[in-house]
Design a protein around this motif. Structure first.
Motif, short mmCIF file in Angstrom:
data_model
loop_
_atom_site.label_atom_id
_atom_site.label_comp_id
_atom_site.label_asym_id
_atom_site.label_seq_id
_atom_site.Cartn_x
_atom_site.Cartn_y
_atom_site.Cartn_z
N VAL A 10 0.84 -1.20 0.00
CA VAL A 10 0.00 0.00 0.00
C VAL A 10 0.87 1.25 0.00
CG1 VAL A 10 -1.58 1.40 1.39
CG2 VAL A 10 -2.04 -1.04 1.04
N PHE A 11 1.85 1.29 0.91
CA PHE A 11 2.72 2.47 1.00
C PHE A 11 3.56 2.63 -0.26
CE2 PHE A 11 1.82 2.42 5.55
CZ PHE A 11 1.79 3.78 5.84
N ARG A 12 4.00 1.52 -0.84
CA ARG A 12 4.83 1.60 -2.03
C ARG A 12 4.03 1.98 -3.27
NH1 ARG A 12 8.15 -2.88 -3.86
NH2 ARG A 12 9.10 -1.18 -5.03
N SER A 13 2.71 1.83 -3.20
CA SER A 13 1.86 2.16 -4.35
C SER A 13 1.57 3.65 -4.45
CB SER A 13 0.52 1.39 -4.24
OG SER A 13 0.75 0.00 -4.24
N VAL A 14 1.79 4.39 -3.36
CA VAL A 14 1.46 5.82 -3.33
C VAL A 14 2.67 6.63 -3.81
CG1 VAL A 14 0.70 7.76 -1.90
CG2 VAL A 14 -0.07 5.42 -1.38
N PRO A 15 2.52 7.41 -4.89
CA PRO A 15 3.62 8.27 -5.35
C PRO A 15 4.05 9.22 -4.23
CG PRO A 15 1.88 8.18 -6.99
CD PRO A 15 1.34 7.52 -5.76
N PHE A 16 5.35 9.51 -4.17
CA PHE A 16 5.87 10.31 -3.05
C PHE A 16 5.21 11.67 -2.96
CE2 PHE A 16 8.94 13.45 -1.39
CZ PHE A 16 8.97 12.99 -0.09
N ALA A 34 10.52 18.78 8.58
CA ALA A 34 9.19 18.29 8.20
C ALA A 34 9.28 17.34 7.00
CB ALA A 34 8.29 19.47 7.86
N ALA A 35 10.22 17.58 6.12
CA ALA A 35 10.36 16.73 4.92
C ALA A 35 10.85 15.33 5.28
CB ALA A 35 11.32 17.38 3.93
N ILE A 36 11.55 15.21 6.41
CA ILE A 36 12.10 13.92 6.81
C ILE A 36 11.00 12.90 7.08
CG2 ILE A 36 13.40 12.72 8.63
CD1 ILE A 36 15.15 15.23 8.84
N VAL A 37 9.87 13.34 7.65
CA VAL A 37 8.78 12.44 8.02
C VAL A 37 8.21 11.70 6.79
CG1 VAL A 37 6.51 12.23 9.10
CG2 VAL A 37 8.22 13.78 10.06
N PRO A 38 7.75 12.40 5.76
CA PRO A 38 7.25 11.68 4.58
C PRO A 38 8.34 10.88 3.87
CG PRO A 38 7.32 14.04 4.15
CD PRO A 38 7.55 13.86 5.61
N LEU A 39 9.58 11.35 3.94
CA LEU A 39 10.68 10.60 3.32
C LEU A 39 10.85 9.24 4.00
CD1 LEU A 39 13.37 13.40 2.79
CD2 LEU A 39 12.24 12.07 0.99
N VAL A 40 10.69 9.20 5.32
CA VAL A 40 10.79 7.93 6.05
C VAL A 40 9.61 7.02 5.71
CG1 VAL A 40 10.76 6.86 8.35
CG2 VAL A 40 12.14 8.91 7.94
N PHE A 41 8.41 7.59 5.63
CA PHE A 41 7.22 6.81 5.26
C PHE A 41 7.38 6.25 3.84
CE2 PHE A 41 5.16 8.68 8.88
CZ PHE A 41 4.12 7.81 9.19
N TYR A 42 8.08 7.00 3.01
CA TYR A 42 8.31 6.57 1.62
C TYR A 42 9.40 5.50 1.54
CZ TYR A 42 10.40 6.94 -3.07
OH TYR A 42 10.95 6.67 -4.30
N ALA A 43 10.51 5.73 2.22
CA ALA A 43 11.67 4.85 2.06
C ALA A 43 11.64 3.62 2.95
CB ALA A 43 12.96 5.64 2.33
N GLY A 44 10.99 3.72 4.12
CA GLY A 44 10.96 2.58 5.03
C GLY A 44 10.41 1.31 4.38
N PRO A 45 9.20 1.35 3.80
CA PRO A 45 8.65 0.16 3.13
C PRO A 45 9.49 -0.27 1.92
CG PRO A 45 6.92 1.74 3.61
CD PRO A 45 8.21 2.43 3.89
N LEU A 72 13.54 -4.21 -0.31
CA LEU A 72 14.90 -4.46 -0.79
C LEU A 72 15.64 -5.46 0.11
CD1 LEU A 72 16.02 -0.83 -1.76
CD2 LEU A 72 15.43 -2.69 -3.31
N VAL A 73 15.42 -5.35 1.42
CA VAL A 73 16.03 -6.29 2.36
C VAL A 73 15.51 -7.70 2.09
CG1 VAL A 73 16.17 -6.98 4.79
CG2 VAL A 73 16.48 -4.58 4.16
N GLU A 74 14.20 -7.80 1.92
CA GLU A 74 13.61 -9.10 1.61
C GLU A 74 14.23 -9.68 0.33
OE1 GLU A 74 9.17 -10.98 0.68
OE2 GLU A 74 9.71 -8.97 0.01
#
Length: 216
Positions: free
Chosen positions: A61-67, A90-101, A106-108
């Motif tokens: 779901v998170f990966r489907s949403v454009p940044f 403030a930009a760090i928060v959405p960047l983490v939501f974007y990159a975390g998933p 990638l780890v998987e």
């Protein structure tokens, strides 16, 4: 008014801060999620299909949403965490939501590349799931993980530039404020050149480090 060198340096520092902190927090979130994705898959060491199914769906779901959409959609969450929706922090928060998933996936992927013989060896030696993960899986996948983390960091650089559309600071903000809105072609070229150098430098460093680990 043309952009000056001090503004360029300040924007570069902001970009490095955004990417650096976002990468650290994304690793803290994405690495354990990626490991959990792998070990709970069917036939793996801690098989748990309900956990895998839910986690897999949430990450998709998170990966489907454009940044750029995610950036705006989670503004209330950003304000709740850092108290504002504008600026570098403030930009760090959405960047983490974007990159975390993304990092989790990638780890998987890196863990799936590990030869099954490694898991069989760990099992034959009586290793616990914890020991299998941290003494066998992760060391074996380290070279691949470095390559994938490099890719994720480059993705964060691109996303941080997009954060400039909502006043996120950094190189992207400079490009939009001066290069686009004021039709300053020189500034636009400078910002593009800086981003190219950052990406090329990171990619080269990641490749070299990965090769050294693989040979070692």
């Amino acid at each position: 008014m043309l952009v000056n060198s001090e503004q360029i340096i300040e924007a570069l520092i902001q970009t490095i801060q955004m990417v650096g902190f976002s990468f650290i927090f994304s690793i803290i979130i994405g690495l354990p999620l990626g490991i959990l994705l792998f070990v709970t898959r069917k036939g793996q060491i801690i098989e748990n299909l309900p956990v895998f199914t839910v986690l897999n769906a949430v990450i998709n779901v998170f990966r489907s949403v454009p940044f750029i959409i995610l950036l705006v959609a989670i503004i209330p969450v950003t304000r709740l965490i850092v108290g504002t929706s504008i600026g570098t922090s403030a930009a760090i928060v959405p960047l983490v939501f974007y990159a975390g998933p993304y990092i989790a996936r990638l780890v998987e992927s890196s863990l799936l590349e590990v030869d099954k013989g490694v898991l069989e060896a760990a099992d034959a030696m009586g290793a616990t799931p914890f020991q299998t993960i941290f003494r066998f899986l992760l060391p074996e996948a380290l070279s691949s993980l470095i390559v994938n983390f490099t890719i994720a960091t480059i993705g964060l650089i691109g996303a941080s530039a997009m954060a400039g559309t909502v006043g996120g600071g950094g190189i992207g903000d400079l490009a939009i404020t001066f290069g686009y809105q004021r039709f300053d072609t020189t500034t636009m070229l400078i910002t593009v050149a800086i981003l190219i150098v950052l990406v090329q430098g990171l990619q080269s460093f990641g490749n070299i480090l990965s090769k050294k680990i693989r040979r070692g």
